[in-house]
Design an enzyme around this catalytic site. Structure first.
Site, PDB file in Angstrom:
ATOM      1  N   ASP A  63       0.703  -0.988  -0.171  1.00 36.34           N
ATOM      2  CA  ASP A  63       0.350   0.113  -0.349  1.00 36.34           C
ATOM      3  C   ASP A  63       1.401   0.849   0.044  1.00 36.34           C
ATOM      4  OD1 ASP A  63      -1.969   1.794   0.213  1.00 36.34           O
ATOM      5  OD2 ASP A  63      -2.907   0.622   2.064  1.00 36.34           O
TER       6      ASP A  63
HETATM    7  C1  BGC Z   1      -4.415   2.852  -0.113  1.00 31.49           C
HETATM    8  C2  BGC Z   1      -5.280   2.650  -1.188  1.00 31.49           C
HETATM    9  C3  BGC Z   1      -4.939   2.703  -2.119  1.00 31.49           C
HETATM   10  C4  BGC Z   1      -3.767   3.333  -2.178  1.00 31.49           C
HETATM   11  C5  BGC Z   1      -3.535   4.245  -3.546  1.00 31.49           C
HETATM   12  C6  BGC Z   1      -3.909   4.105  -0.351  1.00 31.49           C
HETATM   13  O1  BGC Z   1      -3.836   5.416   1.350  1.00 31.49           O
HETATM   14  O2  BGC Z   1      -4.816   2.558   1.476  1.00 31.49           O
HETATM   15  O3  BGC Z   1      -6.682   1.742  -0.875  1.00 31.49           O
HETATM   16  O4  BGC Z   1      -5.310   2.052  -3.228  1.00 31.49           O
HETATM   17  O5  BGC Z   1      -3.665   4.423  -1.294  1.00 31.49           O
HETATM   18  O6  BGC Z   1      -4.347   5.526  -4.229  1.00 31.49           O
END
Ligand code: BGC
Length: 762
Positions: A286
């Site tokens: 993530d």
């Molecule tokens: C989130 C994810 C997301 C990623 C990319 C993160 O802050 O937890 O769910 O896919 O950002 O935008």
């Protein structure tokens, strides 16, 4: 690209590698990637593992952007949250024309519940219980996203959550592993289709692996800790279901599992995901998940990057720990060449499967967006799906549906809130194009009824809270008049009307990432507005916006009709009008328990019995498992939702009550629509394993069927149950079933059920 051009591209780019064309099949893929990897330097390999965010690349300026140099140097494997074919083409061109090996980039995006045509937030969508509809929503999202240059989505989010304080409960499918697994499969099928290299299918990414939804105290990014028995039975099944459905990628969660952040957890990423479940795609972290392990207390950037690679993570989102430290770790023997090669290979394979080596512009057809994005046809489907995801929580005296006549007072901070209709995570949407409740209602009544509007109150008295809860352009246009002035205006409007529709609750960004709450009630100022509206004596319909289960005890006791509309997407207002006026009969059923108050959290239907359960019908007994001040009952149970008609259930009929081995149990029930309107009902099957080698839940969802019944019609619904439905992970984490007594339960929600006992021997 025209065929000839495509051929020329492949010839030019890959002829030096001796690979003239992309063939199908794993063997051809292996030959192709082996050849390519032989040419790659260590830096180019590490480049493939690097996934920066797009930042603010604007059309026509990609080549002068900060990361342009990195594209040309082969230091980027993909990019995310960049929107439009024009921009994507420009960046892809830099990768395939300027970099030495001309390897195309992946373009990802958070296409979570639709692209420009936005469907209900996932928690809302999960209340639809129609897997074909859910699959169709993902199919439309994939078509629109791919028409706009995207080939990879960070969805489905399948984190089980039993904690409405956690803001991201809005992004998942609720509390149940079985329902969550069915939805995970439907979403993966919808995004990926049968052939990933088609230009209208995109690669899915199941997230956030694992257990993110069990954050302590519902505080986002917080620690999770649970037994493996609970993990395997109650939290991991939806991720596994996505893997079984062939999901291309997996995203590691931020949280720790067993004291190790997911991104450094080899047991999770390698032993379970790859060895036990057979996952063949790649794992992405993530957002800055690797860097955050420094704050988790696992060492410096080099140390945590090495830990992530060792654990089985392949791609580093945003943080560049892989890009900047793995070469040193390789020299120092902290990671192996083989690990880097494996990660690089899995990313190249994804690109191969998407057909990007054959045509890096496969998803860059400028003409498609004009005819395939936000089309009338897609919006029509979104409207229908939204209407069937709303949950009718209460409808005293059949107040709903309303007539399209007379004067309707539409009041509340969510009544004319166009920008909030899509809910959280709607990065590709044009927020101004959503249909508000006001627009939806006005369109529905035409000249037949008068709609009067007043805001009535702001979201909250606390302007700072409102600011935090209305980010990313999702403004509620805070009204600077005093509270009493707003209220007075609303009462004046209410007093002129026959019925009041109060659009209240949360704003779009009051749930979602980093939007946890300790108070899960409707904000106080709105409650006061609601109380004042009720005092007028006019009938009040509460149209409730929320991204989480709210504590609605007072509302349930005092408001005659409550329709929970979640955040219904770009077509929300039209769908709300469809239900309010009865053009659509509501059929949504809760996928999460609604508590009576926040102190009951976590509360979920498939809990254990304990050694001191309450006696039947009791709500307090000394020295039993309960509270002094509130019963153990939820306000609204899992699976609950009303209709404008009524469904009567007969008794369960079994083809046999003693079974042996692999026999099949047929459990049937008749359902009669005894009301005067056609409607849909989700018939739910629950099973209790009465005696086990470990304690077992009081009931578990094992099947459901959403059926349509004309007024007066009766249908027989049959569930075919086999030993596979009785399996669970025992103390040794062996997945098997145990003979003995079982209770079969069928009903319209997890509380109101008919039951029958059976005995099943091995
Ligand atoms: C989130 C994810 C997301 C990623 C990319 C993160 O802050 O937890 O769910 O896919 O950002 O935008």
């Amino acid at each position: 690209m025209k065929l000839l051009q495509r051929f020329a591209f492949v010839l030019l780019v890959f002829a030096p590698l001796g690979l003239l064309a992309q063939q199908s099949g794993d063997a051809a893929m292996k030959i192709f990637i082996d050849g390519l990897m032989k040419k790659m330097t260590i830096d180019e390999k590490l480049g493939q593992l690097n996934l920066p965010g797009a930042g603010d690349i604007t059309t026509g300026q990609a080549s002068s952007s900060d990361i342009a140099k990195k594209f040309a140097q082969g230091k980027v494997g993909g990019l995310f949250n960049i929107k439009s074919v024009a921009k994507i083409k420009e960046v892809q061109k830099l990768a395939v024309e300027k970099s030495r090996l001309k390897i195309p980039l992946l373009f990802g995006m958070d296409v979570i519940h639709g692209y420009q045509t936005v469907f209900p937030i996932p928690l809302g969508l999960s209340c639809n219980w129609d897997m074909k509809a859910i699959e169709q929503s993902a199919r439309i999202a994939a078509t629109e996203a791919s028409a706009d240059g995207i080939c990879w989505t960070f969805s489905p989010m399948v984190d089980i959550s039993r904690d409405p304080r956690w803001g991201r409960i809005s992004e998942g499918n609720g509390e149940d592993a079985y329902l969550g697994s069915e939805i995970a499969k439907a979403m993966v099928r919808g995004y990926q289709g049968d052939n990933l290299s088609e230009n209208n299918t995109i690669m899915a990414c199941v997230k956030h692996y694992a257990l993110y939804g069990a954050a302590e105290a519902g505080r986002d990014y917080n620690t999770t800790d649970m037994s493996r028995v609970r993990m395997f039975n109650e939290y991991l099944p939806p991720y596994k279901a996505a893997v079984d459905a062939g999901v291309g990628t997996v995203m590691a969660s931020f949280n720790e599992v067993d004291g190790l952040p997911a991104s450094a957890n080899k047991w999770l990423m390698t032993d379970v995901l790859r060895k036990q479940w057979g996952f063949k795609g790649f794992v992405v972290t993530d957002y800055t998940g690797i860097n955050e392990m420094i704050d988790h207390g696992l060492g410096d950037l080099q140390a945590v990057s090495a830990k992530a690679l060792n654990a089985g993570v392949d791609m580093d989102m945003v943080g560049e720990g892989f890009l900047t430290t793995l070469k040193k770790s390789l020299q120092e023997g902290k990671v192996t060449q083989r690990q880097i090669d494996n990660a690089c290979r899995s990313i190249l394979e994804a690109k191969y499967k998407l057909g990007l080596f054959l045509d890096p512009y496969r998803y860059c057809d400028e003409k498609r967006a004009a005819t395939e994005v936000f089309t009338d046809a897609n919006r029509k489907v979104a409207r229908k799906i939204a209407a069937e995801s709303f949950v009718l929580l209460k409808n005293q005296g059949n107040l709903l549906p309303l007539q399209k006549s007379g004067t309707i007072a539409l009041i509340g901070p969510l009544a004319d809130a166009t920008e909030n209709m899509t809910g959280t995570w709607s990065v590709a949407a044009d927020l101004s194009k959503s249909i508000s409740v006001m627009a939806g209602l006005k369109d529905a009544v035409g000249g037949n009824a008068k709609i009067l509007y007043a805001k009535g109150s702001n979201l909250s008295e606390d302007s700072l809270l409102e600011e935090r809860a209305t980010m990313f352009g999702k403004t509620l246009h805070r009204d600077n008049r005093s509270g009493p002035a707003l209220l007075q205006e609303a009462l004046a409007v209410a007093n002129q009307s026959d019925v009041i529709v109060a659009a209240l609750g949360e704003s779009a960004e009051m749930s979602g990432e980093s939007s946890s709450r300790t108070n899960i009630e409707i904000p106080q100022i709105q409650k006061e507005l609601l109380q004042a509206l009720l005092k007028t004596g006019k009938p009040v319909v509460l149209v409730l916006f929320t991204g989480r289960p709210l504590a609605l005890k007072w509302e349930n006791e005092n408001v005659p009709a409550i329709l929970n509309v979640w955040f219904g997407g770009s077509e929300a207002g039209s769908a709300i009008a469809d239900v309010i006026f009865g053009d659509v009969n509501p059929s949504g059923k809760l996928s999460t328990t609604f508590p009576q108050n926040v102190g009951q959290v976590p509360i979920f239907y498939n809990h254990k019995n304990t050694g001191r359960p309450l006696g039947d019908g009791k709500w307090f007994q000394k020295f039993r498992s309960n509270y002094l001040d509130v019963s153990n009952d939820p306000l609204y149970p899992f699976g609950y939702g009303l209709s404008y008609t009524h469904f009567d259930y007969g008794d369960i009929k079994l083809n046999r009550s003693s079974l042996k081995g692999n026999q099949t149990l047929n459990a049937s029930i008749t359902v009669t629509n005894s009301g005067s309107k056609d409607g849909k009902e989700t018939v739910q099957l629950y099973i209790r394993d009465v005696v086990g080698s470990t304690t077992r839940p009081v009931k578990e969802l094992k099947g459901f069927q959403k059926i349509e019944l004309k007024a007066g019609e009766t249908k027989t619904v049959t569930f075919k149950i086999t030993p596979a439905d009785l399996k669970f992970y025992n103390y040794d984490l062996k997945y098997d079933w145990e003979p003995g007594e079982f209770v079969i339960m069928i009903g319209g929600n997890s509380r109101d059920i008919k039951s029958a006992k059976i005995n099943w021997t091995k």
